[in-house]
Design a protein around this motif. Structure first.
Motif, PDB file in Angstrom:
ATOM      1  N   LYS A 155     -93.388 -92.091  52.093  1.00 56.52           N
ATOM      2  CA  LYS A 155     -92.027 -92.025  51.562  1.00 56.52           C
ATOM      3  C   LYS A 155     -91.078 -91.387  52.583  1.00 56.52           C
ATOM      4  CE  LYS A 155     -93.417 -91.828  46.702  1.00 56.52           C
ATOM      5  NZ  LYS A 155     -93.591 -90.969  45.511  1.00 56.52           N
ATOM      6  N   ILE A 156     -91.561 -90.369  53.302  1.00 54.39           N
ATOM      7  CA  ILE A 156     -90.739 -89.743  54.347  1.00 54.39           C
ATOM      8  C   ILE A 156     -90.534 -90.721  55.502  1.00 54.39           C
ATOM      9  CG2 ILE A 156     -90.573 -87.832  55.982  1.00 54.39           C
ATOM     10  CD1 ILE A 156     -92.511 -86.285  54.131  1.00 54.39           C
ATOM     11  N   ASP A 157     -91.629 -91.346  55.949  1.00 51.95           N
ATOM     12  CA  ASP A 157     -91.572 -92.214  57.125  1.00 51.95           C
ATOM     13  C   ASP A 157     -90.726 -93.459  56.907  1.00 51.95           C
ATOM     14  OD1 ASP A 157     -93.219 -90.498  58.545  1.00 51.95           O
ATOM     15  OD2 ASP A 157     -95.064 -91.520  57.949  1.00 51.95           O
ATOM     16  N   ILE A 163     -88.434 -79.487  62.718  1.00 52.03           N
ATOM     17  CA  ILE A 163     -87.820 -79.769  61.415  1.00 52.03           C
ATOM     18  C   ILE A 163     -87.201 -81.161  61.414  1.00 52.03           C
ATOM     19  CG2 ILE A 163     -85.849 -79.147  59.958  1.00 52.03           C
ATOM     20  CD1 ILE A 163     -86.566 -76.214  60.458  1.00 52.03           C
ATOM     21  N   THR A 164     -86.508 -81.527  62.497  1.00 49.35           N
ATOM     22  CA  THR A 164     -85.914 -82.865  62.582  1.00 49.35           C
ATOM     23  C   THR A 164     -86.989 -83.937  62.565  1.00 49.35           C
ATOM     24  OG1 THR A 164     -84.070 -81.966  63.878  1.00 49.35           O
ATOM     25  CG2 THR A 164     -84.360 -84.353  63.892  1.00 49.35           C
ATOM     26  N   SER A 165     -88.047 -83.777  63.347  1.00 51.77           N
ATOM     27  CA  SER A 165     -89.089 -84.806  63.431  1.00 51.77           C
ATOM     28  C   SER A 165     -89.851 -84.936  62.117  1.00 51.77           C
ATOM     29  CB  SER A 165     -90.058 -84.503  64.574  1.00 51.77           C
ATOM     30  OG  SER A 165     -90.894 -83.404  64.280  1.00 51.77           O
ATOM     31  N   GLU A 166     -90.090 -83.817  61.427  1.00 51.13           N
ATOM     32  CA  GLU A 166     -90.883 -83.876  60.199  1.00 51.13           C
ATOM     33  C   GLU A 166     -90.097 -84.427  59.011  1.00 51.13           C
ATOM     34  OE1 GLU A 166     -94.231 -80.457  61.208  1.00 51.13           O
ATOM     35  OE2 GLU A 166     -92.715 -80.030  59.666  1.00 51.13           O
ATOM     36  N   PHE A 167     -88.791 -84.399  59.072  1.00 53.84           N
ATOM     37  CA  PHE A 167     -87.970 -84.996  58.017  1.00 53.84           C
ATOM     38  C   PHE A 167     -87.550 -86.435  58.355  1.00 53.84           C
ATOM     39  CE2 PHE A 167     -86.755 -80.692  56.231  1.00 53.84           C
ATOM     40  CZ  PHE A 167     -87.192 -80.960  54.942  1.00 53.84           C
ATOM     41  N   ALA A 168     -87.666 -86.828  59.619  1.00 51.59           N
ATOM     42  CA  ALA A 168     -87.103 -88.099  60.070  1.00 51.59           C
ATOM     43  C   ALA A 168     -87.939 -89.292  59.616  1.00 51.59           C
ATOM     44  CB  ALA A 168     -86.983 -88.103  61.593  1.00 51.59           C
ATOM     45  N   THR A 169     -87.276 -90.437  59.518  1.00 46.85           N
ATOM     46  CA  THR A 169     -87.999 -91.688  59.300  1.00 46.85           C
ATOM     47  C   THR A 169     -88.625 -92.123  60.624  1.00 46.85           C
ATOM     48  OG1 THR A 169     -86.051 -93.027  59.801  1.00 46.85           O
ATOM     49  CG2 THR A 169     -86.363 -92.365  57.521  1.00 46.85           C
ATOM     50  N   THR A 170     -89.705 -92.877  60.547  1.00 43.99           N
ATOM     51  CA  THR A 170     -90.440 -93.254  61.757  1.00 43.99           C
ATOM     52  C   THR A 170     -89.577 -94.045  62.731  1.00 43.99           C
ATOM     53  OG1 THR A 170     -92.526 -93.302  60.542  1.00 43.99           O
ATOM     54  CG2 THR A 170     -92.452 -94.505  62.629  1.00 43.99           C
ATOM     55  N   ASN A 171     -88.782 -94.986  62.223  1.00 47.27           N
ATOM     56  CA  ASN A 171     -88.033 -95.865  63.130  1.00 47.27           C
ATOM     57  C   ASN A 171     -86.722 -95.264  63.618  1.00 47.27           C
ATOM     58  OD1 ASN A 171     -86.718 -96.015  60.701  1.00 47.27           O
ATOM     59  ND2 ASN A 171     -86.487 -98.253  60.694  1.00 47.27           N
ATOM     60  N   GLY A 188     -92.162 -95.870  67.163  1.00 38.51           N
ATOM     61  CA  GLY A 188     -92.688 -96.692  66.081  1.00 38.51           C
ATOM     62  C   GLY A 188     -93.981 -96.213  65.461  1.00 38.51           C
ATOM     63  N   LYS A 189     -94.464 -95.028  65.836  1.00 35.68           N
ATOM     64  CA  LYS A 189     -95.722 -94.513  65.293  1.00 35.68           C
ATOM     65  C   LYS A 189     -95.435 -93.304  64.402  1.00 35.68           C
ATOM     66  CE  LYS A 189     -98.541 -95.975  69.237  1.00 35.68           C
ATOM     67  NZ  LYS A 189     -99.454 -95.506  70.325  1.00 35.68           N
ATOM     68  N   THR A 190     -96.241 -93.133  63.382  1.00 34.67           N
ATOM     69  CA  THR A 190     -96.088 -91.958  62.528  1.00 34.67           C
ATOM     70  C   THR A 190     -96.585 -90.719  63.257  1.00 34.67           C
ATOM     71  OG1 THR A 190     -98.273 -92.079  61.495  1.00 34.67           O
ATOM     72  CG2 THR A 190     -96.514 -93.422  60.519  1.00 34.67           C
ATOM     73  N   LEU A 191     -96.158 -89.560  62.795  1.00 32.79           N
ATOM     74  CA  LEU A 191     -96.608 -88.316  63.410  1.00 32.79           C
ATOM     75  C   LEU A 191     -98.113 -88.153  63.285  1.00 32.79           C
ATOM     76  CD1 LEU A 191     -93.821 -85.849  62.193  1.00 32.79           C
ATOM     77  CD2 LEU A 191     -93.956 -87.079  64.363  1.00 32.79           C
ATOM     78  N   GLU A 192     -98.697 -88.637  62.195  1.00 36.15           N
ATOM     79  CA  GLU A 192    -100.137 -88.512  61.998  1.00 36.15           C
ATOM     80  C   GLU A 192    -100.907 -89.422  62.943  1.00 36.15           C
ATOM     81  OE1 GLU A 192     -98.137 -86.380  59.390  1.00 36.15           O
ATOM     82  OE2 GLU A 192     -97.846 -88.560  59.441  1.00 36.15           O
TER      83      GLU A 192
END
Length: 529
Positions: A23-25, A156-164, A497-501
């Motif tokens: 949902k975040i991504d 904080i920005t990266s963890e809230f951001a959408t992947t694209n 284009g990749k998720t943080l995980e």
């Protein structure tokens, strides 16, 4: 507080975790994302303002208190002290944000900046502490606040951001540095215009100018501090560090304005649902994670690339007088007001020619080109341009001032449309949640070590053989560091284009840890039987 956790729920909990992260991504870009960028960006505006305003302050201090130029050792001490503090802040806040939480630490760094900025503006000579010494102390403290802003705002920005849109959001936050740098010159021009007659009558009136110039840095920080204190904890931290699936799901629903009817009732808000597959951060786990080459090479690559960049970026950025002299914006003998005016106008010209355009070209192209292509392009072009400037320094200056300024502006452009942006962005993406802030802090701290070395080295070497005589050789050294940065870039993965995980090898490592833990537990049960 009740707890719900059984082995039978592992698959369900992993599925719930993936759904919350998805949902975040994949969320639609909305007001919350814009607000997050603005709140983080104002901090970077303030950081750059406070760091680079000192370029314009030190000439004023020399005129007021030393009847000319500030002694070289004091000039170096005042300029390098903020970098020392920034190094400490990046490492310290990076660790604490993983240990205590992003929300708990966010805003504290701005409070430090506000107090230390006011301290600088109100400093004076005393029996036990001179004005330069007081400024050095306060600038170490303001540097700690600035340093804390790097890992906190990035993560904080990266963890809230959408992947694209994650890269563009982080680049936009960092691009506010360019406006902060620019604003120092604009504010200085306004103040010098306002105090022109009094400064010409008595140069000691520059004391008003430098104090107001420094103190102005408090204003944007004051605007942002409330919003930072009220920003919610990132759902990734709640999921993977606090390990509370229920709370993370509620936070995601709240942030992205979902219909929360399908979630558990509000009465269950205190229920902590633990996921046993989540690896916990610890010193032994940190060593185990980064002992694997696939993980360590990323930490080494991001750290070394940032180190190499900052040797050149800060070596020139805080010592640009030789550029200003080339475009006839150097000191004017016998006219203190004109000397300060030229320094301010020259700084604006340098920033507008290279820095600001470079930042924003990165913002608009990073999701198309990717981080690594931009970083490679920036290092290659910077290396070539530093070689040209270094090996033909005097010939180019004698042939055409315009050509010299163009080449220098091009180095500024390709550093900012290049590694100065990407070295900030990538470390906020490639580490697991439990070490994301620590990893970013280590990479950023490595950069500040490069900045400290560059400032000390530049100050000690630039006048070898005469005034500014060693600058061509320094530019050649900067070219070598750009080459080093280029080489280590190939250790870093593309993050577009990749998720943080996916980027952090986090799921595989967590699953392996869980399987190992389960096997040990089953083995223990078998022995008991």
């Amino acid at each position: 507080m009740s707890t719900y956790n059984t082995k039978l729920d592992t698959n369900e909990l992993n599925q719930r975790r993936r759904e919350a992260l998805s949902k975040i991504d994949n969320a639609e870009f909305g007001w919350f994302h814009i607000r997050a960028c603005l709140v983080a960006g104002v901090g970077f505006f303030t950081d750059a303002y406070d760091l680079f305003a000192i370029n314009l302050v030190t000439p004023m201090l020399g005129i007021i208190y030393y009847g000319g130029a500030l002694p070289a050792d004091l000039d170096l001490g005042i300029k390098v002290s903020a970098s020392v503090g920034t190094f400490l802040g990046q490492i310290g806040f990076g660790y604490l944000a993983d240990r205590l939480g992003r929300k708990r630490m966010y805003g504290i760094e701005l409070m430090i900046i506000i107090v230390a900025t006011l301290g600088q503006a109100l400093s004076g000579n005393g029996h036990t502490l001179s004005l330069p010494a007081a400024l050095i102390v306060w600038r170490v403290i303001v540097g700690i606040g600035i340093g804390g802003d790097y890992p906190l705002s990035a993560v904080i920005t990266s963890e809230f951001a959408t992947t694209n849109r994650r890269g563009a959001m982080m680049a936009a936050v960092f691009a506010m540095q360019g406006f902060g740098y620019l604003t120092t010159g604009i504010v200085a021009i306004i103040l010098l215009s306002a105090f022109k007659d009094s400064i010409i009558a008595n140069p000691a009136n520059l004391d008003y100018v430098w104090r107001i110039l420094i103190g102005f840095g408090c204003i944007p920080a004051l605007v942002a501090v409330y919003f930072r204190l009220t920003i919610p904890e990132t759902p990734r931290y709640v999921l993977d560090i606090e390990n509370n699936v229920n709370k993370a799901e509620r936070d995601v629903a709240t942030v992205f304005k979902e219909n929360r009817n399908h979630l558990q009732s509000e009465d269950d808000s205190e229920v902590v649902v633990h996921n046993p597959t989540i690896a916990k951060g610890s010193f032994s786990d940190f060593c185990a994670y980064f002992s694997k080459w696939q993980n360590f090479k990323i930490l080494f690559g991001t750290s070394m690339a940032w180190f190499a960049l900052d040797v050149a970026f800060y070596g020139i950025g805080l010592n640009n007088s030789f550029i200003l002299s080339s475009i006839k914006f150097s000191g004017v003998k016998g006219d203190n007001w004109a000397t300060c005016w030229n320094a301010a106008v020259g700084q604006i010209i340098i920033v507008l020619l290279g820095a600001v355009p470079g930042y924003w070209v990165t913002v608009f192209t990073i999701e198309r080109l990717g981080r690594i292509k931009i970083q490679i392009l920036g290092f290659v072009m910077s290396c070539i341009l530093f070689c040209v400037l270094g090996f033909a320094y005097n010939q180019i200056r004698d042939y055409s001032v315009a050509l010299f300024v163009f080449l220098f502006a091009a180095t500024q452009f390709f550093q900012n449309f290049g590694p100065n942006s990407t070295t900030f962005i990538i470390p906020g993406e490639v580490f697991p949640t439990r070490y994301r802030s620590t990893g970013h802090g280590i990479a950023a701290g490595s950069g500040k070590l490069g900045a400290i070395i560059a400032q000390v080295g530049f100050s000690q070497l630039k006048d070898r053989g005469g005034s500014n005589a060693f600058i061509p050789q320094l530019l050649q050294i900067f070219a070598l560091f750009m080459l080093i940065g280029l080489i280590v870039t190939f250790l870093i993965p593309e993050t577009k284009g990749k998720t943080l995980e996916e980027l952090s090898n986090e799921d595989d490592f967590a699953s392996a840890s869980y399987q190992h833990h389960t096997q040990n537990a089953l083995g223990g049960e078998a022995e008991q039987k």
